[in-house]
Every structure is written in structure tokens, then in C-alpha cells.
Design an enzyme around this catalytic site. Structure first.
Site, PDB file in Angstrom:
ATOM      1  N   ARG A 106       0.779  -1.357  -0.081  1.00  0.00           N
ATOM      2  CA  ARG A 106      -0.085   0.114   0.081  1.00  0.00           C
ATOM      3  C   ARG A 106       1.052   1.386   0.061  1.00  0.00           C
ATOM      4  O   ARG A 106       0.583   2.090  -0.460  1.00  0.00           O
ATOM      5  CB  ARG A 106      -0.910   0.169   1.233  1.00  0.00           C
ATOM      6  CG  ARG A 106      -1.352   1.381   1.451  1.00  0.00           C
ATOM      7  CD  ARG A 106      -2.910   1.456   2.371  1.00  0.00           C
ATOM      8  NE  ARG A 106      -2.867   0.469   3.434  1.00  0.00           N
ATOM      9  CZ  ARG A 106      -2.522   0.474   4.675  1.00  0.00           C
ATOM     10  NH1 ARG A 106      -1.429   1.466   4.972  1.00  0.00           N
ATOM     11  NH2 ARG A 106      -2.476  -0.510   5.496  1.00  0.00           N
ATOM     12  N   TYR A 158     -14.746  21.464 -11.671  1.00  0.00           N
ATOM     13  CA  TYR A 158     -15.262  20.256 -12.107  1.00  0.00           C
ATOM     14  C   TYR A 158     -16.497  20.001 -11.131  1.00  0.00           C
ATOM     15  O   TYR A 158     -16.312  20.015  -9.921  1.00  0.00           O
ATOM     16  CB  TYR A 158     -14.014  19.268 -11.962  1.00  0.00           C
ATOM     17  CG  TYR A 158     -14.526  17.752 -12.263  1.00  0.00           C
ATOM     18  CD1 TYR A 158     -14.954  17.385 -13.536  1.00  0.00           C
ATOM     19  CD2 TYR A 158     -14.153  16.785 -11.208  1.00  0.00           C
ATOM     20  CE1 TYR A 158     -15.275  16.209 -13.645  1.00  0.00           C
ATOM     21  CE2 TYR A 158     -14.706  15.412 -11.319  1.00  0.00           C
ATOM     22  CZ  TYR A 158     -14.935  15.176 -12.770  1.00  0.00           C
ATOM     23  OH  TYR A 158     -15.341  13.726 -12.877  1.00  0.00           O
ATOM     24  N   ASP A 191      -6.287  22.288 -10.402  1.00  0.00           N
ATOM     25  CA  ASP A 191      -6.539  21.198 -11.352  1.00  0.00           C
ATOM     26  C   ASP A 191      -6.027  21.545 -12.441  1.00  0.00           C
ATOM     27  O   ASP A 191      -6.597  22.156 -13.328  1.00  0.00           O
ATOM     28  CB  ASP A 191      -8.059  20.937 -11.273  1.00  0.00           C
ATOM     29  CG  ASP A 191      -8.402  19.855 -12.111  1.00  0.00           C
ATOM     30  OD1 ASP A 191      -7.866  19.210 -12.935  1.00  0.00           O
ATOM     31  OD2 ASP A 191      -9.344  19.133 -11.449  1.00  0.00           O
ATOM     32  N   LYS A 199      -7.310  11.074 -17.963  1.00  0.00           N
ATOM     33  CA  LYS A 199      -7.490  11.667 -19.268  1.00  0.00           C
ATOM     34  C   LYS A 199      -6.168  11.553 -20.123  1.00  0.00           C
ATOM     35  O   LYS A 199      -5.948  10.723 -20.552  1.00  0.00           O
ATOM     36  CB  LYS A 199      -7.675  13.324 -18.936  1.00  0.00           C
ATOM     37  CG  LYS A 199      -8.803  13.369 -17.895  1.00  0.00           C
ATOM     38  CD  LYS A 199     -10.103  13.095 -18.416  1.00  0.00           C
ATOM     39  CE  LYS A 199     -11.403  13.027 -17.326  1.00  0.00           C
ATOM     40  NZ  LYS A 199     -11.604  14.237 -16.461  1.00  0.00           N
TER      41      LYS A 199
END
Ligand SMILES: *Cc1c(COP(=O)(O)O)cnc(C)c1O
Length: 397
Positions: A61, A114, A186, A211
Site C-alpha cells: 500500500r 469540475y 486542477d 485523461k
């Protein structure tokens, strides 16, 4: 995270850094790109090592060579002190915000943010006792008037989702820092190739790597890069929250980086050509794409960005009926109706900002459509759209 013997690429141009950054074939039996490491337990050779945790990786992790390669390259491209990876772009947004805020804080968020970022602020942050105030994204240095002593952070996204308003990040960062606040940007649209968010004043730079970085619409992944000041708290927040992206997705995103320059070079030209083509169409009243001189925010894009990606919006003339628009969109062969962007295939989505704005009212008449230009041949895309416009005109009014 580890003392990997990777190639120092800092003296090269970005295209070369994408290819050679964070590869350590000698440590990977010669395999050219760091492979997928799956695992929770990592075996310690003896009790002494276990007690001192003196290993490059101690638990799956917390880090694997695949994660370190992706995060290292992300940080390298952003000129950051460090970067974390997250299982989605939205998780990059929420982890970045959570790394900064405490109960009683006030935060400023761009009104065209967003949608899911807005939902996080309006639900979880609200419940935590963090107050969100939305602001006009074009506010620039006037943001001073909204700053309060408890304003912990100023959130930015440039250009903003769907409506593509540009933000003056250096001006906002200057004011925010003078007031002791942190700036988050962002940068999913600009990517590290076209916008140097940290260099322009952001403290944390967020990427929906889903993206353009992963680049094939088959992976969900996010990243946050931090400057020296924020890196410790960002990293410890990721660890405390137990956030870790899947090694398969990290690998796909790492592979995406390797071909990203050629995709982005092509897509920036394709985006501009298609945006210009839309500008010349009589069915379109407005094209929202900051790389077009007639588009709002062009001067900021020109000043701060080194390129534009292939996502933009257009406004149809208000004369077309809902039925006509439906026929236009349903009949498209190459543009699919689908969320997200950044992959190989072109997409289109209708949107209506009226209901998600609280500061700047959306008064533009005419249906808004967001187009993502993919890797198809532009003549085919134009033909597909021309036929769509024919259906738009043919539908009864
Ligand atoms: C898509 C997107 C996100 C979220 O990314 P996911 O990987 O879909 O969670 C965040 N910010 C912006 C600007 C986006 O377009």
C-alpha cells in the site's frame, strides 16, 4: 521512496524526459519499462531489517516500484518536490484538499469547478465544518476582497470544466500567498506539457491522469504534485487515508507517459484546427477554446500556457429545437456520447451550466456541447459533423 538507480534526465527536454525518466532497467532484469508489481506483503530478510524497516519497499500500500516510477516521473514533469498517485482523478482532488483543511477553515473555489469537486465541497467538507465560498473564475487579483483570516486555500482550475474560462493563476497565487493561503490547481486540461502550474504559483497541482496521461479511456488514475512546502503533508495524508492506486492502472499511466508527447503534439494541432472549423460554421454562435484569439481568456492562455489540448465547447445558435439537436447527436458516427476525455476516440456531451453555478449566472442562449477531439483523421470528423449539421437543419422546427 527507494534508492532506484534510474537515469538522471533533468538536463533533457520534456519529450526526452517522458521517454527516459524513471526507468531503471538494470533493476528490472533489463525490462525496458518498470513492470507491474502486485503485492501486499514484502519479505524482510531478517528481524533486524524488519525492526528498522530498512528496505526500499515495506508494504504494497505504501509503495511499489511501479508506483515509485509513475510518481517519480509525475514529480519530475511538474518540477515538484514529490507526487502521489490516487485511484482516480477525483480522489486526487479530494486528497489534495483534505491534506490542507481543518474544521473551521474557509476555502475559495472557482464557480466553474469540475462538478464532482463541487459536490465534495458541498457534502463532505461541509459536514467537516469547512466552509466553501465559490468565486467568479475570472476574478484575478480581486480575489483579495474574498480573503478572510481563516481562508486556508484557494482552489483553481484553468480552463474551468465545460465553459473553459481561464484563470490568472499568478495573480491569484500572489494574493493567496500574501494572505497565508495555499493554492491548488486542477491541471487536467493543460497537463504538465502545456502548463507549469507549480511554476506559475500553485502549491499543489492536481491531474486527472485518467485523461491525457493514461490516454486511452481504459484507466482511472489521478496524481497530485506538491512543492517543497506542501509535500510532507500531502504524502502523510495519502498514507493516513490508505489511498493507493492499482498497480495495473499505475503501469498503464506510466506507459501513457511514454507516448504522451506525440499524442499531445498531434492533439493540440487537431484541437485548434477543429475549433477553428467550428468557428466558421453558421450553426455555431460561440466556440469556447482559449487558444482561439476570439475566445475569452485567450491572453491568459497565450501568456501562461505553451500549448492547448483538444477539449473545447461550442454553443449552437439558439434557433435549433431540442428534437433537432437530438437528431444531430444521435446520428453521429465517430463522435460518441460519453463522459471523460483524453483517450483515442472523439466524444461529445451536451451540458447546461445553469444549475451548477451560484456566482456567475449562465445566460448564454443556445445548446452548449463539449467536444473532445481524438486521434481520428480530421476530414472524417468534419464529414461526420457536417452530416450532423444537415440533420440539425432538416429537423422540423
Ligand atoms: C475528469 C476530471 C476529474 C476527475 O477524474 P476521474 O479520473 O474521472 O475521477 C477531475 N478534474 C477534472 C478537471 C476532470 O476533467
Amino acid at each position: 521512496m527507494s534508492s532506484e538507480d534510474h537515469h538522471d534526465v533533468s538536463r533533457f527536454q520534456v519529450g526526452t524526459r517522458l521517454i527516459h525518466g524513471r526507468r531503471a532497467p538494470k533493476e528490472q532484469f533489463g525490462f525496458i519499462n518498470t513492470p507491474i508489481y502486485r503485492g501486499s506483503s514484502i519479505i524482510h530478510p531478517d528481524l533486524e531489517t524488519f525492526e528498522t524497516a530498512d528496505l526500499p519497499y515495506i508494504y504494497g500500500r505504501k509503495g511499489t516500484p511501479t508506483m515509485a516510477a509513475f510518481e517519480g516521473l509525475m514529480a519530475e514533469l511538474d518540477g515538484a518536490a514529490g507526487a502521489i498517485s490516487t485511484p482516480s482523478g477525483l480522489c486526487a482532488v479530494t486528497t489534495a484538499i483534505l491534506s490542507c483543511v481543518s474544521t473551521g477553515d474557509h476555502i475559495l473555489v472557482n464557480d466553474n469547478v469540475y462538478r464532482c469537486t463541487r459536490e465534495f465541497c458541498d457534502t463532505i467538507l461541509k459536514r467537516m465544518g469547512v466552509e466553501t465560498k465559490y468565486y467568479d473564475p475570472t476574478i484575478g487579483a480581486e480575489i483579495q476582497s474574498l480573503m478572510r483570516p481563516e481562508t486556508r486555500l484557494v482552489y483553481t482550475e484553468t480552463p474551468g470544466s465545460h465553459t473553459m474560462e481561464m484563470q490568472d493563476i499568478p495573480a491569484i497565487a500572489d494574493i493567496a500567498h500574501k494572505n497565508g493561503s495555499i493554492v491548488l490547481t486542477d491541471n487536467s486540461w493543460g497537463t504538465p506539457l502545456f502548463f507549469d502550474a507549480l511554476g506559475k504559483g500553485a502549491d499543489l497541482c492536481i491531474h486527472a491522469a485518467t485523461k491525457y496521461i493514461a490516454g486511452h479511456s481504459d484507466t482511472l488514475i489521478g496524481a497530485v504534485s506538491a512543492n517543497e512546502r506542501l509535500w510532507g503533508q500531502l504524502k502523510s495524508t495519502r498514507e493516513a487515508l490508505g489511498i493507493c492506486a492499482s498497480p495495473d492502472d499505475l503501469f498503464l499511466a506510466l506507459r501513457g507517459f511514454r507516448t504522451m508527447r506525440v499524442r499531445m503534439d498531434y492533439l493540440s494541432r487537431a484541437g485548434l484546427e477543429m475549433a477553428q472549423w467550428f468557428s466558421g460554421r453558421p450553426e455555431i454562435s460561440q466556440v469556447l477554446y482559449p487558444a482561439l484569439p476570439a475566445s475569452p481568456g485567450y491572453h491568459l492562455w497565450k501568456r501562461d500556457f505553451t500549448g492547448a489540448s483538444s477539449l473545447f465547447s461550442v454553443i449552437l445558435q439558439p434557433t435549433f429545437t431540442a428534437q433537432a439537436i437530438k437528431e444531430m447527436l444521435n446520428g453521429l458516427e465517430l463522435f460518441s456520447l460519453g463522459l471523460s476525455w483524453g483517450g483515442f476516440a472523439s466524444l461529445v456531451t451536451p451540458f447546461n451550466p445553469v444549475n451548477h453555478r451560484t456566482v456567475v449566472k449562465w445566460c448564454t442562449l443556445g445548446q452548449a456541447l463539449r467536444f473532445y477531439i481524438g486521434l481520428e483523421d480530421l476530414s472524417d470528423l468534419k464529414n461526420d459533423l457536417e452530416k450532423g449539421f444537415e440533420r440539425l437543419h432538416a429537423a422540423p422546427t
